[in-house]
Design a protein around this motif. Sequence first.
Motif, PDB file in Angstrom:
ATOM      1  N   LEU A  70       0.727  -1.460   0.301  1.00 20.02           N
ATOM      2  CA  LEU A  70       0.141   0.053  -0.136  1.00 20.02           C
ATOM      3  C   LEU A  70       0.988   1.385   0.426  1.00 20.02           C
ATOM      4  CD1 LEU A  70      -2.614   1.296   0.126  1.00 20.02           C
ATOM      5  CD2 LEU A  70      -1.912   1.226   3.172  1.00 20.02           C
ATOM      6  N   GLY A  71       0.920   2.328  -1.004  1.00 23.46           N
ATOM      7  CA  GLY A  71       1.346   3.240  -0.998  1.00 23.46           C
ATOM      8  C   GLY A  71       0.869   4.630  -2.285  1.00 23.46           C
ATOM      9  N   THR A  72       2.162   5.312  -2.203  1.00 21.20           N
ATOM     10  CA  THR A  72       1.377   6.366  -3.063  1.00 21.20           C
ATOM     11  C   THR A  72       1.815   6.418  -5.024  1.00 21.20           C
ATOM     12  OG1 THR A  72       3.599   7.518  -2.373  1.00 21.20           O
ATOM     13  CG2 THR A  72       1.502   8.083  -1.352  1.00 21.20           C
ATOM     14  N   HIS A  73       1.770   6.951  -5.546  1.00 21.71           N
ATOM     15  CA  HIS A  73       2.075   7.170  -7.064  1.00 21.71           C
ATOM     16  C   HIS A  73       3.128   6.815  -7.642  1.00 21.71           C
ATOM     17  CE1 HIS A  73      -2.429   7.470  -6.894  1.00 21.71           C
ATOM     18  NE2 HIS A  73      -2.030   6.630  -8.538  1.00 21.71           N
ATOM     19  N   VAL A  74       4.252   7.869  -6.334  1.00 20.22           N
ATOM     20  CA  VAL A  74       5.323   7.824  -6.457  1.00 20.22           C
ATOM     21  C   VAL A  74       6.278   6.385  -6.093  1.00 20.22           C
ATOM     22  CG1 VAL A  74       7.169   8.696  -4.858  1.00 20.22           C
ATOM     23  CG2 VAL A  74       5.330  10.408  -5.542  1.00 20.22           C
ATOM     24  N   THR A  75       5.885   5.888  -5.389  1.00 20.17           N
ATOM     25  CA  THR A  75       7.084   4.924  -6.335  1.00 20.17           C
ATOM     26  C   THR A  75       6.189   3.695  -6.343  1.00 20.17           C
ATOM     27  OG1 THR A  75       6.672   3.707  -3.211  1.00 20.17           O
ATOM     28  CG2 THR A  75       8.746   5.156  -3.485  1.00 20.17           C
ATOM     29  N   LEU A  76       4.887   3.176  -6.144  1.00 21.50           N
ATOM     30  CA  LEU A  76       4.267   2.286  -6.599  1.00 21.50           C
ATOM     31  C   LEU A  76       3.588   2.201  -8.243  1.00 21.50           C
ATOM     32  CD1 LEU A  76       1.701   0.898  -4.331  1.00 21.50           C
ATOM     33  CD2 LEU A  76       3.664   1.058  -4.086  1.00 21.50           C
ATOM     34  N   PRO A 124      16.788  -0.576  -7.792  1.00 24.85           N
ATOM     35  CA  PRO A 124      15.772   0.017  -7.876  1.00 24.85           C
ATOM     36  C   PRO A 124      16.218   1.543  -7.691  1.00 24.85           C
ATOM     37  CG  PRO A 124      15.174  -1.624  -6.897  1.00 24.85           C
ATOM     38  CD  PRO A 124      16.702  -1.591  -7.259  1.00 24.85           C
ATOM     39  N   GLY A 125      17.457   1.601  -6.289  1.00 25.33           N
ATOM     40  CA  GLY A 125      17.389   3.213  -6.943  1.00 25.33           C
ATOM     41  C   GLY A 125      18.502   3.757  -7.712  1.00 25.33           C
ATOM     42  N   ALA A 126      18.060   3.662  -8.788  1.00 25.22           N
ATOM     43  CA  ALA A 126      19.310   4.055 -10.078  1.00 25.22           C
ATOM     44  C   ALA A 126      17.724   4.245 -10.736  1.00 25.22           C
ATOM     45  CB  ALA A 126      19.795   3.135 -11.008  1.00 25.22           C
ATOM     46  N   PHE A 127      16.915   3.738 -10.229  1.00 28.30           N
ATOM     47  CA  PHE A 127      15.927   3.698 -12.040  1.00 28.30           C
ATOM     48  C   PHE A 127      14.699   5.249 -10.945  1.00 28.30           C
ATOM     49  CE2 PHE A 127      10.808   3.642 -11.790  1.00 28.30           C
ATOM     50  CZ  PHE A 127      10.211   2.771 -12.725  1.00 28.30           C
ATOM     51  N   ILE A 128      14.545   4.601  -9.799  1.00 23.63           N
ATOM     52  CA  ILE A 128      14.503   6.029  -8.944  1.00 23.63           C
ATOM     53  C   ILE A 128      14.938   7.170  -9.009  1.00 23.63           C
ATOM     54  CG2 ILE A 128      15.269   6.181  -6.492  1.00 23.63           C
ATOM     55  CD1 ILE A 128      11.282   5.796  -7.569  1.00 23.63           C
ATOM     56  N   LEU A 171      17.337  10.672 -20.189  1.00 25.47           N
ATOM     57  CA  LEU A 171      15.943  10.173 -20.259  1.00 25.47           C
ATOM     58  C   LEU A 171      15.042  10.024 -18.905  1.00 25.47           C
ATOM     59  CD1 LEU A 171      16.035   7.203 -22.817  1.00 25.47           C
ATOM     60  CD2 LEU A 171      15.384   9.866 -22.835  1.00 25.47           C
ATOM     61  N   GLY A 172      13.840   9.923 -18.189  1.00 24.78           N
ATOM     62  CA  GLY A 172      13.072   9.952 -17.421  1.00 24.78           C
ATOM     63  C   GLY A 172      12.972   8.310 -17.128  1.00 24.78           C
ATOM     64  N   THR A 173      12.017   7.673 -15.717  1.00 27.41           N
ATOM     65  CA  THR A 173      11.793   6.844 -15.869  1.00 27.41           C
ATOM     66  C   THR A 173      10.317   6.104 -16.819  1.00 27.41           C
ATOM     67  OG1 THR A 173      10.077   7.052 -14.126  1.00 27.41           O
ATOM     68  CG2 THR A 173      12.407   6.443 -13.477  1.00 27.41           C
ATOM     69  N   ASP A 174      10.114   6.768 -17.545  1.00 28.89           N
ATOM     70  CA  ASP A 174       9.297   6.652 -18.689  1.00 28.89           C
ATOM     71  C   ASP A 174       9.999   6.462 -19.826  1.00 28.89           C
ATOM     72  OD1 ASP A 174       9.614   9.206 -18.717  1.00 28.89           O
ATOM     73  OD2 ASP A 174       7.390  10.313 -19.039  1.00 28.89           O
ATOM     74  N   GLY A 175      10.738   6.142 -20.328  1.00 25.79           N
ATOM     75  CA  GLY A 175      11.433   6.814 -20.825  1.00 25.79           C
ATOM     76  C   GLY A 175      11.945   7.657 -22.081  1.00 25.79           C
ATOM     77  N   LYS A 176      11.375   8.573 -22.024  1.00 29.24           N
ATOM     78  CA  LYS A 176      11.079   9.955 -22.517  1.00 29.24           C
ATOM     79  C   LYS A 176      12.062  11.037 -21.731  1.00 29.24           C
ATOM     80  CE  LYS A 176       6.283   9.550 -23.084  1.00 29.24           C
ATOM     81  NZ  LYS A 176       5.026  10.006 -22.977  1.00 29.24           N
ATOM     82  N   LEU A 177      12.055  11.948 -22.500  1.00 32.35           N
ATOM     83  CA  LEU A 177      13.256  12.629 -22.522  1.00 32.35           C
ATOM     84  C   LEU A 177      13.009  13.446 -21.281  1.00 32.35           C
ATOM     85  CD1 LEU A 177      16.010  14.913 -22.927  1.00 32.35           C
ATOM     86  CD2 LEU A 177      14.252  16.069 -24.077  1.00 32.35           C
ATOM     87  N   SER A 178      13.786  13.852 -20.457  1.00 32.58           N
ATOM     88  CA  SER A 178      13.577  14.433 -19.054  1.00 32.58           C
ATOM     89  C   SER A 178      14.468  15.566 -18.596  1.00 32.58           C
ATOM     90  CB  SER A 178      13.414  13.544 -17.523  1.00 32.58           C
ATOM     91  OG  SER A 178      13.302  14.272 -16.700  1.00 32.58           O
ATOM     92  N   VAL A 179      15.793  15.432 -19.072  1.00 26.53           N
ATOM     93  CA  VAL A 179      16.657  16.722 -19.093  1.00 26.53           C
ATOM     94  C   VAL A 179      17.248  16.439 -20.551  1.00 26.53           C
ATOM     95  CG1 VAL A 179      18.747  17.227 -17.554  1.00 26.53           C
ATOM     96  CG2 VAL A 179      16.832  15.710 -16.815  1.00 26.53           C
TER      97      VAL A 179
END
Length: 435
Positions: free
Chosen positions: A54-60, A346-350, A386-394
């Motif tokens: 149980l949690g938020t969209h941030v990590t789940l 997981p730490g790299a992903f986040i 790229l961000g976690t969604d695979g799209k340009l983030s930075v």
Amino acid sequence: MSIKKPKIICKLPLKTSASRREALKTIGQAVISATAITQAPYVFAKQRTQLKVLGTHVTLQEELRQKAMEDLGIDLIYEAKGSAAVLQKASMNPQSFDLYEQWSNSIRPLWAARTIQPIEKKRLTYWDEINPLSKTGKVSDEAKIGAGDAPNKILHIQKDGSLGKNHTEQISFLPYVHNVDSFGYNTDIIVPGEAYKTESWGWLLDPKHQGKVAIVNAPSIGIFDLALAAQAQGFITFNDIGNITKAELDTLFKILINLKHQNHFSGFWNSVPESIDFMRTGRVAISSLFSPAVSTLNSQNINVRYAAPKEGYRGWHGVMCLSAATQGRTKDAAYDYMNWWLSGWPGAFIARQGYYISNPQRSAKYLNKSEWDYWYEGKAANENLLGTDGKLSVKKGDIRSGGSYIKRFSNIAVWNTAMPTYDYSVQKWYEFISS
């Protein structure tokens, strides 16, 4: 459950050798069949352990769920809600979850409600690698601890059952994901400020942004965004912003309700996806935001800058808690999952959504040099990231708002906190929201 081998009863006709051979063949086939019944893995395979988180969209996030199931051989059920809804459910129903993921301000209410159980340090594979932030409250000797519940103040379970700073063998939560929060603003509408110098929490209550402001709808989080903003505007001065008194709350909410009646606020968001929609649709120009929302908006070519307020950040530490109702094989799987979170990947992903992990060096090998330099060191990106969604983030050349990990966590104004006046503050918050 033990399984008895079936008895094999066979009366043999002894008249001819041929008959004898057929009978022996029959016995052989029966024995083979009996062995297959007791040994076939597809018939009596061990059922995969199911873990409810149980949690938020941030990590789940789905990518994390799939990777953890693949690595651990368990089934994960994620239930993501807004911050307030998650805390309410966990406080009332420990049977509804095995692990709880949120922020450190939820620890005191959960511990008081007895819906979480102690975590044994000896079962945490990477405990010795966890950095000083959650153990001492500071990432460096020079850093400010910040007002309110720095994570070290509520981590260890003391001999009398209370939460405190003295190190023991039991802790109330696994220190893992963490970050500093502030607000984001659309630089196509609001002129960019300068980190730590001109950017200010006070912008949230600036009259020139009237009707274009959104705040996170979480009593123990949004209250600090607005308290910092009100103090920065000179509307009120708190004796201790991490422990706001009832009288100070009365004054603060009188100010906020008056602003709400003037239509200063456009909305109050309940989840990260909703905060993204508020900014993406142009409903707001400035808002309480979490880092993943900023990354997502930037990937959608919406120019949102995450402020580094001169007053300091609102800090939070992710907490992973073990339900009081979780036992046996499920509890073993819960420890496996907690250890998995600190195992590197997981730490790299986040990190790619702007969050830090408690043992960052283990995640470094899963980030390329450009990613590590940008997210942790505060250096300019030497390539698009790229961000976690695979799209340009930075974009190449960008520098992370607020600088390095050390710099950002050296400038904490207040931590997410469930204050002694928590119940009263929740009452005042909902009076404000519904006014």
